[in-house]
Scaffold this motif. Sequence first.
Motif: not given
Length: 189
Positions: A106-122
């Motif tokens: 997942i990546c959320v961007m706006q005006q130079g702000e970047i937030y990311t995450s990777v989620v794992q499910t088995q």
Amino acid sequence: MAPLILASSSPRRQELLTQIGYTFEVCVPNIDESIIEQEQAQHYVARLAYEKACVIVEKHPKRIVLAADTCLSIQQEIIGKPTSKQHAFEIWRALAGKYHDVYTGICVMQQGEIYTSVVQTQVKLATLSEQEMQEYWDTKEPIGKAGAYAIQGIAAKYILEIKGSYSNVVGLPLYETHQLLQQTIKALN
């Protein structure tokens, strides 16, 4: 708050995001989704989510952009979409009775702000008989789906166990997505 753009054509992602109360516009990025040699699944989905977000932010710099990418892997091998009935059967045989990993970047961007995450499910898929594989293939549900199944559809009857986020397997982990969007909104205020 700047209006939200979902950088995805996935109807499942759109439904999930609507489910948790977000309104958004859809803009579909055009990127090369080829796997880089030796690339692991979690890096692959993180890279694609970031690249998708970049493409849309470039066109809409004042908007909040949410991008995601989901893939399956078993023993670090990325499992893609079936290219034929035979390929789907091969995928199901490889997944049968074992846990496989579903990753969403997942990546959320706006005006130079970047937030990311990777989620794992088995996820543990049952061993399907030849008849069950044929019947499931005939539904056309596996076509165009990573791992050749849709957990939110008919394939639910073949799922033995899930460890982690169900919505991640559908295509957008809702808790983590909401957290990233809230971080972005707070940073803008």
